[in-house]
Design a protein around this motif. Structure first.
Motif, PDB file in Angstrom:
ATOM      1  N   GLY A  28       0.811  -1.215   0.000  1.00 21.64           N
ATOM      2  CA  GLY A  28       0.000   0.000   0.000  1.00 21.64           C
ATOM      3  C   GLY A  28       0.839   1.257   0.000  1.00 21.64           C
ATOM      4  N   GLN A  29       1.891   1.275   0.809  1.00 22.34           N
ATOM      5  CA  GLN A  29       2.778   2.439   0.859  1.00 22.34           C
ATOM      6  C   GLN A  29       3.509   2.618  -0.476  1.00 22.34           C
ATOM      7  OE1 GLN A  29       2.511   0.274   3.336  1.00 22.34           O
ATOM      8  NE2 GLN A  29       1.678   1.581   4.942  1.00 22.34           N
ATOM      9  N   TYR A  30       3.906   1.511  -1.074  1.00 30.67           N
ATOM     10  CA  TYR A  30       4.568   1.574  -2.379  1.00 30.67           C
ATOM     11  C   TYR A  30       3.662   2.251  -3.400  1.00 30.67           C
ATOM     12  CZ  TYR A  30       6.000  -0.228  -6.962  1.00 30.67           C
ATOM     13  OH  TYR A  30       6.348  -0.342  -8.282  1.00 30.67           O
ATOM     14  N   ARG A  31       2.411   1.833  -3.480  1.00 32.63           N
ATOM     15  CA  ARG A  31       1.495   2.396  -4.469  1.00 32.63           C
ATOM     16  C   ARG A  31       1.232   3.878  -4.209  1.00 32.63           C
ATOM     17  NH1 ARG A  31       0.846   2.851  -9.108  1.00 32.63           N
ATOM     18  NH2 ARG A  31       0.457   0.675  -9.561  1.00 32.63           N
ATOM     19  N   SER A  32       1.057   4.253  -2.943  1.00 26.31           N
ATOM     20  CA  SER A  32       0.739   5.647  -2.638  1.00 26.31           C
ATOM     21  C   SER A  32       1.886   6.590  -3.004  1.00 26.31           C
ATOM     22  CB  SER A  32       0.409   5.811  -1.152  1.00 26.31           C
ATOM     23  OG  SER A  32       1.556   5.613  -0.352  1.00 26.31           O
ATOM     24  N   GLY A  33       3.123   6.094  -2.974  1.00 27.56           N
ATOM     25  CA  GLY A  33       4.269   6.946  -3.274  1.00 27.56           C
ATOM     26  C   GLY A  33       4.834   6.770  -4.658  1.00 27.56           C
ATOM     27  N   PHE A  34       4.283   5.848  -5.439  1.00 28.26           N
ATOM     28  CA  PHE A  34       4.821   5.565  -6.763  1.00 28.26           C
ATOM     29  C   PHE A  34       4.204   6.536  -7.756  1.00 28.26           C
ATOM     30  CE2 PHE A  34       6.790   1.737  -8.961  1.00 28.26           C
ATOM     31  CZ  PHE A  34       7.112   2.455 -10.094  1.00 28.26           C
ATOM     32  N   ARG A  35       4.711   7.752  -7.753  1.00 31.42           N
ATOM     33  CA  ARG A  35       4.199   8.802  -8.634  1.00 31.42           C
ATOM     34  C   ARG A  35       5.384   9.582  -9.189  1.00 31.42           C
ATOM     35  NH1 ARG A  35       0.609   6.039  -7.474  1.00 31.42           N
ATOM     36  NH2 ARG A  35      -1.533   6.597  -6.912  1.00 31.42           N
ATOM     37  N   PHE A 201      16.663  14.266 -13.999  1.00 31.09           N
ATOM     38  CA  PHE A 201      15.839  15.026 -14.941  1.00 31.09           C
ATOM     39  C   PHE A 201      14.955  14.096 -15.756  1.00 31.09           C
ATOM     40  CE2 PHE A 201      15.098  17.051 -19.069  1.00 31.09           C
ATOM     41  CZ  PHE A 201      14.542  18.259 -18.657  1.00 31.09           C
ATOM     42  N   ARG A 202      15.475  12.945 -16.145  1.00 36.58           N
ATOM     43  CA  ARG A 202      14.720  11.982 -16.963  1.00 36.58           C
ATOM     44  C   ARG A 202      13.854  11.064 -16.102  1.00 36.58           C
ATOM     45  NH1 ARG A 202      16.170   8.899 -21.553  1.00 36.58           N
ATOM     46  NH2 ARG A 202      17.310  10.737 -22.273  1.00 36.58           N
ATOM     47  N   HIS A 203      14.359  10.687 -14.942  1.00 39.76           N
ATOM     48  CA  HIS A 203      13.673   9.710 -14.099  1.00 39.76           C
ATOM     49  C   HIS A 203      13.423  10.270 -12.703  1.00 39.76           C
ATOM     50  CE1 HIS A 203      14.388   6.710 -17.183  1.00 39.76           C
ATOM     51  NE2 HIS A 203      15.689   6.950 -17.144  1.00 39.76           N
ATOM     52  N   GLU A 204      12.620   9.530 -11.933  1.00 39.79           N
ATOM     53  CA  GLU A 204      12.453   9.833 -10.511  1.00 39.79           C
ATOM     54  C   GLU A 204      13.500   9.024  -9.755  1.00 39.79           C
ATOM     55  OE1 GLU A 204      10.226  11.869  -8.694  1.00 39.79           O
ATOM     56  OE2 GLU A 204       9.999  12.761 -10.671  1.00 39.79           O
ATOM     57  N   LEU A 205      14.525   9.683  -9.256  1.00 39.59           N
ATOM     58  CA  LEU A 205      15.656   8.994  -8.645  1.00 39.59           C
ATOM     59  C   LEU A 205      15.488   8.911  -7.133  1.00 39.59           C
ATOM     60  CD1 LEU A 205      18.514   7.768  -8.899  1.00 39.59           C
ATOM     61  CD2 LEU A 205      19.412  10.100  -8.661  1.00 39.59           C
ATOM     62  N   VAL A 206      15.704   7.708  -6.594  1.00 37.45           N
ATOM     63  CA  VAL A 206      15.707   7.493  -5.146  1.00 37.45           C
ATOM     64  C   VAL A 206      17.029   6.815  -4.782  1.00 37.45           C
ATOM     65  CG1 VAL A 206      14.544   6.473  -3.164  1.00 37.45           C
ATOM     66  CG2 VAL A 206      13.199   7.216  -5.138  1.00 37.45           C
ATOM     67  N   PRO A 207      18.009   7.554  -4.278  1.00 30.83           N
ATOM     68  CA  PRO A 207      19.269   6.940  -3.865  1.00 30.83           C
ATOM     69  C   PRO A 207      19.103   6.247  -2.502  1.00 30.83           C
ATOM     70  CG  PRO A 207      19.487   9.320  -4.281  1.00 30.83           C
ATOM     71  CD  PRO A 207      18.040   9.020  -4.142  1.00 30.83           C
ATOM     72  N   VAL A 208      19.660   5.048  -2.395  1.00 35.54           N
ATOM     73  CA  VAL A 208      19.667   4.307  -1.131  1.00 35.54           C
ATOM     74  C   VAL A 208      21.116   3.984  -0.801  1.00 35.54           C
ATOM     75  CG1 VAL A 208      18.855   2.272   0.108  1.00 35.54           C
ATOM     76  CG2 VAL A 208      17.408   3.306  -1.658  1.00 35.54           C
ATOM     77  N   ARG A 209      21.654   4.642   0.221  1.00 39.31           N
ATOM     78  CA  ARG A 209      23.039   4.403   0.618  1.00 39.31           C
ATOM     79  C   ARG A 209      23.072   3.318   1.687  1.00 39.31           C
ATOM     80  NH1 ARG A 209      26.764   9.413   1.904  1.00 39.31           N
ATOM     81  NH2 ARG A 209      25.186   9.835   3.474  1.00 39.31           N
ATOM     82  N   VAL A 210      23.892   2.294   1.443  1.00 45.32           N
ATOM     83  CA  VAL A 210      24.019   1.148   2.344  1.00 45.32           C
ATOM     84  C   VAL A 210      25.420   1.157   2.941  1.00 45.32           C
ATOM     85  CG1 VAL A 210      23.984  -1.359   2.492  1.00 45.32           C
ATOM     86  CG2 VAL A 210      22.358  -0.183   0.998  1.00 45.32           C
ATOM     87  N   LEU A 266      19.732  19.107  -5.224  1.00 47.30           N
ATOM     88  CA  LEU A 266      18.877  18.731  -6.346  1.00 47.30           C
ATOM     89  C   LEU A 266      17.456  18.380  -5.912  1.00 47.30           C
ATOM     90  CD1 LEU A 266      21.438  16.566  -8.357  1.00 47.30           C
ATOM     91  CD2 LEU A 266      20.595  18.838  -8.958  1.00 47.30           C
ATOM     92  N   GLY A 267      17.182  18.492  -4.624  1.00 48.28           N
ATOM     93  CA  GLY A 267      15.841  18.201  -4.122  1.00 48.28           C
ATOM     94  C   GLY A 267      15.478  16.726  -4.168  1.00 48.28           C
ATOM     95  N   ILE A 268      16.484  15.865  -4.015  1.00 52.66           N
ATOM     96  CA  ILE A 268      16.269  14.418  -4.085  1.00 52.66           C
ATOM     97  C   ILE A 268      16.227  13.846  -2.677  1.00 52.66           C
ATOM     98  CG2 ILE A 268      17.256  12.229  -4.875  1.00 52.66           C
ATOM     99  CD1 ILE A 268      18.580  13.800  -7.149  1.00 52.66           C
ATOM    100  N   ASP A 269      15.208  13.069  -2.404  1.00 47.53           N
ATOM    101  CA  ASP A 269      15.041  12.442  -1.097  1.00 47.53           C
ATOM    102  C   ASP A 269      15.794  11.112  -1.088  1.00 47.53           C
ATOM    103  OD1 ASP A 269      14.191  12.022   1.451  1.00 47.53           O
ATOM    104  OD2 ASP A 269      12.066  11.857   0.989  1.00 47.53           O
ATOM    105  N   PHE A 287       8.004   6.704   1.055  1.00 46.16           N
ATOM    106  CA  PHE A 287       6.868   6.758   0.149  1.00 46.16           C
ATOM    107  C   PHE A 287       5.752   7.640   0.706  1.00 46.16           C
ATOM    108  CE2 PHE A 287       8.741   2.920  -1.796  1.00 46.16           C
ATOM    109  CZ  PHE A 287       8.720   3.350  -3.113  1.00 46.16           C
ATOM    110  N   SER A 288       5.645   7.693   2.016  1.00 45.87           N
ATOM    111  CA  SER A 288       4.667   8.599   2.616  1.00 45.87           C
ATOM    112  C   SER A 288       5.016  10.042   2.307  1.00 45.87           C
ATOM    113  CB  SER A 288       4.607   8.368   4.138  1.00 45.87           C
ATOM    114  OG  SER A 288       3.709   9.275   4.742  1.00 45.87           O
ATOM    115  N   ARG A 289       6.316  10.379   2.406  1.00 45.21           N
ATOM    116  CA  ARG A 289       6.748  11.741   2.062  1.00 45.21           C
ATOM    117  C   ARG A 289       6.503  12.034   0.592  1.00 45.21           C
ATOM    118  NH1 ARG A 289      11.300  10.259   5.220  1.00 45.21           N
ATOM    119  NH2 ARG A 289      12.606  10.014   3.359  1.00 45.21           N
ATOM    120  N   ARG A 290       6.808  11.076  -0.265  1.00 47.43           N
ATOM    121  CA  ARG A 290       6.625  11.276  -1.704  1.00 47.43           C
ATOM    122  C   ARG A 290       5.166  11.490  -2.066  1.00 47.43           C
ATOM    123  NH1 ARG A 290      10.048  10.109  -5.575  1.00 47.43           N
ATOM    124  NH2 ARG A 290       8.311   9.346  -6.820  1.00 47.43           N
TER     125      ARG A 290
END
Length: 296
Positions: A28-35, A201-210, A266-269, A287-290
């Motif tokens: 559910g969270q995935y769908r709500s933020g997948f925009r 610019f082309r995609h919605e980027l979500v960096p995940v640092r591990v 760049l305003g990337i979360d 995803f809630s923030r998005r």
């Protein structure tokens, strides 16, 4: 146990856990933020407080003298691309930590892939850190999820970090349709605002640092030999030296801050995760923030 059996057992464990988590707690969270990706242009309207400035149309704004934003309607079919770092540094796990950084990345990727499958979205995979890169085109279904986990876990355990420009160019070349791109890496390569900017610019980027906890703060362990997991080079170091440990900690923090600064500018979360931490709660918050930043 031979290597193939070990890999398959890890794949099964990760895949079963991901399916359960995606079904029970995350879809559910995935769908709500997948925009913000997979969108078709609809119309223009005047800018309102709270709108995403990335959607301002500067030509219309210049012509009218009033800020205008582009509005979109969402395509039924969405695309998720998982771009995963498989360079040598990702195979590291400090003593007592269950997962290497790559295995931890595989768990995150698996949950995202299963969530996409449950929402009838396509999901693809790009593995970087080796040449040639491995690309699995986006497709639907649980078999695609299983393939993604298997490819990540069985990736070669060596290789040097690509530059971010290399990674961005490969993603732009292979994924021409707008997508949500989860870039999962330890980000030990140099921060590159230009490369990240053209990708976002082309995609919605979500960096995940591990990160592994031991990478952030060296222990007081006396004189040791350290091996670079990417070059194989051995280095003798006296970890009993407070000055050395402090210098290492300072250098690590400066490097991490340089990447964080790029994403902030760049305003990337981004997500910042340690391999000892739960990743589901941070993903849900992301995803809630998005979902609150969508332009309607």
């Amino acid at each position: 146990m031979d290597k193939v059996q070990d890999i398959m057992q890890k794949v099964r464990r990760i895949e079963l856990q991901a399916r359960r988590l995606a079904t029970a707690t995350f879809a559910g969270q995935y769908r709500s933020g997948f925009r913000g990706q997979g969108l078709d242009f609809d119309d223009f309207r005047e800018y309102m407080p709270g709108d995403d400035p990335r959607f301002i149309d500067w030509k219309v704004t210049a012509r009218t003298g009033v800020p205008y934003v582009r509005t979109f309607h969402e395509e039924r079919e969405q695309v998720l691309l998982l771009a995963v770092d498989t360079s040598g540094s990702m195979t590291y796990a400090s003593e007592g930590v269950e997962d290497t950084k790559l295995e931890y990345a595989a768990r995150i990727a698996a949950v995202l892939a299963h969530s996409a499958a449950l929402n009838s979205d396509k999901v693809g995979l790009l593995l970087f850190g080796h040449k040639p890169h491995f690309y699995l085109p986006p497709a639907k279904g649980m078999k695609q999820c299983q393939r993604i986990v298997r490819e990540i876990i069985s990736a070669p355990a060596s290789g040097q970090d690509d530059t971010m420009d290399d990674v961005a160019n490969e993603i732009l070349r292979t994924q021409r349709k707008s997508a949500m791109v989860f870039l999962i890496s330890d980000f030990l390569n140099g921060a590159d605002k230009r490369a990240v900017g053209k990708l976002n610019f082309r995609h919605e980027l979500v960096p995940v640092r591990v990160s592994d906890p031991l990478e952030l703060a060296l222990p007081d362990a006396g004189r040791v030999y350290l091996r670079d997991p990417e070059s194989g080079e051995l280095l003798e170091a006296d970890l009993g030296s407070p000055a050395l440990r402090e210098a290492h900690s300072r250098a690590v923090q400066e490097h991490r801050n340089s990447w964080k600064g790029v994403f902030t500018q760049l305003g990337i979360d981004m997500l910042d995760l340690a391999t000892t931490e739960d990743y589901i709660a941070p993903l849900r918050k992301l995803f809630s923030r998005r979902s609150r930043l969508i332009v309607h």
